[in-house]
Design a protein around this motif. Structure first.
Motif, PDB file in Angstrom:
ATOM      1  N   VAL A 145       9.028  84.305 -39.127  1.00  0.00           N
ATOM      2  CA  VAL A 145      10.248  83.956 -38.393  1.00  0.00           C
ATOM      3  C   VAL A 145       9.943  83.746 -36.920  1.00  0.00           C
ATOM      4  N   PHE A 146       9.138  84.644 -36.330  1.00  0.00           N
ATOM      5  CA  PHE A 146       8.823  84.514 -34.912  1.00  0.00           C
ATOM      6  C   PHE A 146       7.918  83.321 -34.629  1.00  0.00           C
ATOM      7  N   THR A 148      12.010  95.770 -46.844  1.00  0.00           N
ATOM      8  CA  THR A 148      10.599  95.378 -46.938  1.00  0.00           C
ATOM      9  C   THR A 148      10.439  93.873 -46.779  1.00  0.00           C
ATOM     10  N   ARG A 149      11.338  93.116 -47.413  1.00  0.00           N
ATOM     11  CA  ARG A 149      11.268  91.654 -47.296  1.00  0.00           C
ATOM     12  C   ARG A 149      11.515  91.212 -45.858  1.00  0.00           C
ATOM     13  N   ILE A 150      12.466  91.871 -45.179  1.00  0.00           N
ATOM     14  CA  ILE A 150      12.750  91.531 -43.779  1.00  0.00           C
ATOM     15  C   ILE A 150      11.513  91.758 -42.919  1.00  0.00           C
ATOM     16  N   VAL A 151      10.863  92.922 -43.078  1.00  0.00           N
ATOM     17  CA  VAL A 151       9.686  93.251 -42.273  1.00  0.00           C
ATOM     18  C   VAL A 151       8.562  92.247 -42.520  1.00  0.00           C
ATOM     19  N   ARG A 152       8.334  91.908 -43.786  1.00  0.00           N
ATOM     20  CA  ARG A 152       7.249  90.977 -44.121  1.00  0.00           C
ATOM     21  C   ARG A 152       7.516  89.564 -43.625  1.00  0.00           C
ATOM     22  N   ILE A 209      15.322  93.047 -35.178  1.00  0.00           N
ATOM     23  CA  ILE A 209      15.667  92.994 -36.602  1.00  0.00           C
ATOM     24  C   ILE A 209      14.552  93.578 -37.470  1.00  0.00           C
ATOM     25  N   ASP A 210      13.299  93.528 -36.964  1.00  0.00           N
ATOM     26  CA  ASP A 210      12.220  94.134 -37.743  1.00  0.00           C
ATOM     27  C   ASP A 210      12.364  95.659 -37.790  1.00  0.00           C
TER      28      ASP A 210
END
Length: 305
Positions: A206-207, A197-201, A177-178
């Motif tokens: 999350v992990f 950008t929010r997903i990557v950050r 997903i990243d």
């Protein structure tokens, strides 16, 4: 004849869905545990490793779990609790090792690389064997006892395929997903770019959460397997403690009761796991001392010679 075949297939699929419903909790645990095994790998190796673990999971179910479960259920059902206790103990050991790693007590882990990747895959497949065993046994216990052997086999095969697809499809999505977020972050549309950008950050956090949930899941499932199955082999005390906690919390509602039982099982699993880790480390040190002693003797003999 085709109508009859379709009816049989429909019955098998319906029975598989009903029987696997009660195993949903373990399926969620399996999906939470597995991403830990691909953390630290390069992005190009993540999906291939997930694929290898998924193939190992299918092999676990079709080559080991289903044949052994059917044979033992038919001829030696008393063996199953002992096998589940052994499996639960291994999960507790794995979970306790990860808890110790959080506090800087990691041991026995080599550098990252192809050799390490093979070790990670083997470890993930071993853990999957235990979680998949519980999934399949829960499903088997909820099948209609009047089903014939071939229908039972068909239902278990359908459950095996569905569960593997659900678990490892979710794992593949989690680990990639990243990458999806990175692509979104390069999109010319501003809203899509900001979302990416929010997903990557957010993915490191999350992990971290997944790692904690996966570890707790291993301790919970492992502890629960040990407590319940000790009761099935005649040691009722641990299981009665668990049921006592759940009965005590029952007036507070189902969610509180579940959390309390889960926490009790997880703590029990951590205690068992720490004991096993201590025994393993003690045996490793004893072997190390014996190796040093033997090496010293060989040096003395060579000098004396």
């Amino acid at each position: 004849m085709s109508v009859g075949l379709l009816a049989v297939v429909d019955d098998i699929i319906s029975a598989a869905v009903k029987a696997s419903a009660k195993a949903a909790g373990v399926v969620i645990d399996d999906a939470a545990v597995t991403p830990q095994y691909v953390q630290g790998l390069t992005p190009a190796r993540e999906l291939p490793v997930v694929g290898r673990i998924a193939l190992g999971s299918i092999a676990n179910k079709f080559a080991i779990i289903i044949p052994v479960a059917l044979l033992l259920t038919a001829f030696a059902p008393w063996v199953l609790p002992y096998l589940l206790i052994v499996g639960g103990t291994y999960l507790c050991f794995e979970g306790a090792e990860k808890v110790l790693e959080w506090f800087g007590f990691a041991h026995g882990h080599g550098d990252e690389g192809e050799r390490d990747e093979k070790r990670l895959v083997r470890g993930a497949i071993r853990t999957d064997l235990i979680l998949s065993t519980e999934i399949m046994l829960i499903s088997l216990a909820n099948l209609d006892p009047d089903l014939g052997i071939w229908q039972t086999l068909g239902v278990l095969a359908v459950i095996a395929v569905i569960m593997t697809g659900v678990v490892y499809g979710a794992v593949a999505l989690l680990v990639k997903i990243d990458d999806i977020g990175l692509r979104m972050a390069k999109n010319p549309v501003r809203r899509v770019r900001h979302s990416g950008t929010r997903i990557v950050r957010s993915m490191p956090a999350v992990f971290r959460v997944i790692s904690v949930v996966g570890t707790v899941a291993m301790l919970w499932v492992g502890g629960h397997l040990i407590l319940v199955n000790l009761g099935d082999v005649g040691l009722a005390g641990p299981a009665e403690l668990l049921y006592g906690v759940e009965e005590l919390l029952a007036p507070l509602g189902g969610i509180v009761t579940w959390i309390g039982g889960t926490a009790f099982s997880a703590v029990a699993g951590l205690v068992v796991g720490l004991v096993i880790v201590g025994v393993v480390l003690g045996l490793a040190r004893m072997r190390g001392k014996r190796s040093d002693l033997n090496e010293g003797r060989r040096v003395e003999e060579s000098v004396g010679g």
